[in-house]
Design an enzyme around this catalytic site. Structure first.
Site, mmCIF file in Angstrom:
data_model
loop_
_atom_site.group_PDB
_atom_site.id
_atom_site.type_symbol
_atom_site.label_atom_id
_atom_site.label_comp_id
_atom_site.label_asym_id
_atom_site.label_seq_id
_atom_site.Cartn_x
_atom_site.Cartn_y
_atom_site.Cartn_z
ATOM 1 N N GLU A 17 0.841 -1.393 -0.045
ATOM 2 C CA GLU A 17 0.133 -0.535 0.053
ATOM 3 C C GLU A 17 0.579 1.386 -0.274
ATOM 4 O OE1 GLU A 17 -3.425 0.328 2.284
ATOM 5 O OE2 GLU A 17 -3.119 1.717 2.764
ATOM 6 N N TYR A 49 -6.872 6.689 -0.989
ATOM 7 C CA TYR A 49 -7.609 8.499 -1.162
ATOM 8 C C TYR A 49 -7.689 8.796 -0.308
ATOM 9 C CZ TYR A 49 -11.211 10.361 -4.088
ATOM 10 O OH TYR A 49 -12.138 11.126 -4.744
ATOM 11 N N ALA A 51 -10.512 11.423 1.992
ATOM 12 C CA ALA A 51 -11.800 11.733 2.768
ATOM 13 C C ALA A 51 -11.867 12.367 2.617
ATOM 14 C CB ALA A 51 -11.785 10.561 3.898
ATOM 15 N N HIS A 78 -8.790 2.961 -3.834
ATOM 16 C CA HIS A 78 -9.044 3.360 -3.421
ATOM 17 C C HIS A 78 -10.145 4.580 -2.634
ATOM 18 C CE1 HIS A 78 -6.689 1.527 0.366
ATOM 19 N NE2 HIS A 78 -6.524 1.273 -0.295
ATOM 20 N N ARG A 108 -15.964 3.733 2.992
ATOM 21 C CA ARG A 108 -16.649 4.883 3.981
ATOM 22 C C ARG A 108 -15.950 6.100 3.967
ATOM 23 N NH1 ARG A 108 -18.834 5.800 10.013
ATOM 24 N NH2 ARG A 108 -16.665 6.200 10.171
ATOM 25 N N ASP A 110 -13.496 8.630 6.693
ATOM 26 C CA ASP A 110 -14.042 9.792 7.667
ATOM 27 C C ASP A 110 -13.626 10.662 7.782
ATOM 28 O OD1 ASP A 110 -14.475 7.146 9.827
ATOM 29 O OD2 ASP A 110 -11.701 7.453 9.868
ATOM 30 N N ALA A 126 -20.119 2.644 4.177
ATOM 31 C CA ALA A 126 -19.250 2.359 2.254
ATOM 32 C C ALA A 126 -20.478 1.937 1.587
ATOM 33 C CB ALA A 126 -18.292 1.499 2.924
HETATM 34 P P1 FAD Z 1 -18.583 0.734 6.744
HETATM 35 O O1 FAD Z 1 -18.289 0.592 6.529
HETATM 36 O O2 FAD Z 1 -19.241 2.153 6.614
HETATM 37 O O3 FAD Z 1 -18.459 1.050 8.421
HETATM 38 C C1 FAD Z 1 -18.244 1.963 8.943
HETATM 39 C C2 FAD Z 1 -18.694 1.875 10.424
HETATM 40 O O4 FAD Z 1 -20.266 1.865 10.251
HETATM 41 C C3 FAD Z 1 -18.795 0.897 10.959
HETATM 42 O O5 FAD Z 1 -19.002 0.786 12.495
HETATM 43 C C4 FAD Z 1 -20.041 -0.567 10.904
HETATM 44 O O6 FAD Z 1 -20.845 -1.795 11.702
HETATM 45 C C5 FAD Z 1 -21.280 1.198 11.069
HETATM 46 N N1 FAD Z 1 -21.862 0.725 9.788
HETATM 47 C C6 FAD Z 1 -21.645 0.036 8.596
HETATM 48 N N2 FAD Z 1 -23.097 0.002 8.030
HETATM 49 C C7 FAD Z 1 -23.899 0.345 8.330
HETATM 50 C C8 FAD Z 1 -25.261 0.337 8.524
HETATM 51 N N3 FAD Z 1 -26.095 -0.188 7.486
HETATM 52 N N4 FAD Z 1 -25.871 1.071 9.669
HETATM 53 C C9 FAD Z 1 -25.263 1.032 10.340
HETATM 54 N N5 FAD Z 1 -24.270 0.967 10.314
HETATM 55 C C10 FAD Z 1 -23.110 0.777 10.141
HETATM 56 N N6 FAD Z 1 -9.688 5.757 4.464
HETATM 57 C C11 FAD Z 1 -9.360 6.978 4.211
HETATM 58 O O7 FAD Z 1 -9.726 7.571 4.200
HETATM 59 N N7 FAD Z 1 -8.398 6.802 2.905
HETATM 60 C C12 FAD Z 1 -8.204 5.710 2.163
HETATM 61 O O8 FAD Z 1 -7.403 5.182 0.955
HETATM 62 C C13 FAD Z 1 -8.429 4.304 3.203
HETATM 63 N N8 FAD Z 1 -8.386 3.064 3.182
HETATM 64 C C14 FAD Z 1 -8.387 1.879 3.841
HETATM 65 C C15 FAD Z 1 -7.854 0.754 3.310
HETATM 66 C C16 FAD Z 1 -8.157 -0.361 4.598
HETATM 67 C C17 FAD Z 1 -7.528 -1.711 4.344
HETATM 68 C C18 FAD Z 1 -9.051 0.045 5.834
HETATM 69 C C19 FAD Z 1 -9.298 -1.174 6.684
HETATM 70 C C20 FAD Z 1 -9.128 1.084 6.078
HETATM 71 C C21 FAD Z 1 -9.204 2.623 5.377
HETATM 72 N N9 FAD Z 1 -9.328 3.616 5.996
HETATM 73 C C22 FAD Z 1 -9.366 4.857 4.630
HETATM 74 C C23 FAD Z 1 -9.697 4.071 6.721
HETATM 75 C C24 FAD Z 1 -11.401 4.562 6.475
HETATM 76 O O9 FAD Z 1 -12.090 4.337 5.817
HETATM 77 C C25 FAD Z 1 -12.688 3.930 8.218
HETATM 78 O O10 FAD Z 1 -11.992 2.768 9.583
HETATM 79 C C26 FAD Z 1 -13.279 4.703 8.063
HETATM 80 O O11 FAD Z 1 -14.298 4.830 9.201
HETATM 81 C C27 FAD Z 1 -14.175 3.184 8.022
HETATM 82 O O12 FAD Z 1 -14.481 3.356 6.155
HETATM 83 P P2 FAD Z 1 -15.223 1.899 6.221
HETATM 84 O O13 FAD Z 1 -15.447 1.892 4.984
HETATM 85 O O14 FAD Z 1 -14.895 0.282 7.181
HETATM 86 O O15 FAD Z 1 -16.878 1.943 6.292
#
Ligand code: FAD
Length: 290
Positions: A17, A49, A51, A78, A108, A110, A126
């Site tokens: 990465e 990427y 946010a 991403h 998603r 932050d 997401a």
């Molecule tokens: P989600 O899948 O939306 O989950 C976030 C939270 O919401 C979780 O607690 C989940 O249980 C909850 N949730 C999901 N769906 C629902 C629903 N329908 N109803 C209620 N609650 C729900 N960040 C960046 O800015 N740029 C990057 O490039 C980046 N790359 C990453 C790569 C990896 C491998 C990882 C593990 C993280 C990365 N992140 C990145 C960080 C990520 O954006 C954050 O951890 C963010 O807080 C959550 O993103 P997510 O896509 O997991 O969110």
């Protein structure tokens, strides 16, 4: 090449990465760094990427294009959706397609500064992005958290949301970093019990900065096993020693994962070619490169 095709080979493989420079910062230095990492022949490289407000989206694309077209590496771009509108995401998708990107990690993200999601955002989770992209022909990945996302109250809820995200059209998942392989195996078995069947790429971070990792783990609730904590306590303030120890610990973790049937490991090399060279060098008899 689609990552789903790489994963279907079921051979031990590593991906790395990298992150793009911030807005207005020159691309050249980062291009040189990622080119060096590409020379180690990972099976793909992912480009992070920024946010909403992170201002790196154009740079994500520029680095991804450089890797694909100048370094001949498979790329996972991403894409975050928090703070975005349908129109802005459609425009990003069009740019990704024009650039020839085949793989997207749907996130998603932050809000910068921990702000809550504003009403300007058409996307809350997401899964909303996965739904939008599912019929666009990309290979789609998503993030998962073996020790639960910090915002979740219970792992069961987190896994239920993850299943919804996968069912919306994901082809694979990549985990947040972990330092105890038992955490990964326990999580994997819970996912399989919940009916999540896609490949789960294990995310491993070779630690080079002791203070930083303790802070990150405190925030994210990541478990530091005593053996690893002792390494960080002893060498964390000495970058040269920590590089040796961090790469050795990560290598051992990866070998243990491979030995126990995991084929895909994503290494959070960030923009450190030395990390990529050391980890790949330690595993060159085990992994198949591109
Ligand atoms: P989600 O899948 O939306 O989950 C976030 C939270 O919401 C979780 O607690 C989940 O249980 C909850 N949730 C999901 N769906 C629902 C629903 N329908 N109803 C209620 N609650 C729900 N960040 C960046 O800015 N740029 C990057 O490039 C980046 N790359 C990453 C790569 C990896 C491998 C990882 C593990 C993280 C990365 N992140 C990145 C960080 C990520 O954006 C954050 O951890 C963010 O807080 C959550 O993103 P997510 O896509 O997991 O969110």
């Amino acid at each position: 090449m689609k990552i789903s095709d790489i994963l279907s080979l079921k051979k031990p493989s590593l991906s790395f990465e990298v992150f793009p420079p911030k807005r207005d910062k020159p691309l050249e230095g980062t291009k040189e760094i990622v080119s060096e990492i590409a020379l180690t022949h990972p099976s793909f490289m992912s480009v992070t990427y920024g946010a909403a407000g992170g201002n790196t989206s154009a740079n994500t694309l520029a680095i991804a294009e450089h890797l694909m077209h100048k370094c001949s590496v498979n790329v996972l771009a991403h894409l975050t959706c928090v703070g975005s509108t349908h129109q802005s995401i459609s425009s990003e998708i069009a740019k990704f397609k024009n650039a020839g990107i085949e793989n997207i990690l749907c996130l998603r993200g932050d809000m910068p500064g921990g702000d809550s999601i504003t009403e300007k955002s058409d996307f809350v989770h997401a899964v909303d992005l996965v739904k939008k992209l599912s019929s666009e022909g990309f290979c789609l990945g998503g993030a998962c958290y073996p020790e639960m996302h910090p915002e979740s109250e219970h792992i069961t809820d987190d896994i239920a949301h993850l299943k919804e995200k996968v069912d919306a059209g994901l082809h694979f998942l990549t985990t947040q970093m972990f330092f105890d392989n038992n955490v990964y195996f326990h999580f994997l078995s819970r996912l399989r019990d919940a009916g999540v069947t896609v490949p789960v790429i294990a995310g491993i971070m070779p630690v080079t900065n002791g203070r930083q990792i303790k802070r990150i783990c405190d925030l994210a609730g990541t478990y530091l096993p005593p053996r690893f904590r002792a390494i960080v306590d002893r060498f964390g303030e000495d970058p040269v020693a920590m590089l040796d120890a961090g790469c050795a610990y990560a290598t051992e973790q990866i070998i243990d994962l491979f030995a126990n049937g995991v084929n895909f490991v994503h290494v959070y090399t960030m923009n450190k070619p030395e990390l990529a060279r050391r980890v790949m060098g330690n595993l060159k008899g085990i992994v198949s490169g591109r």
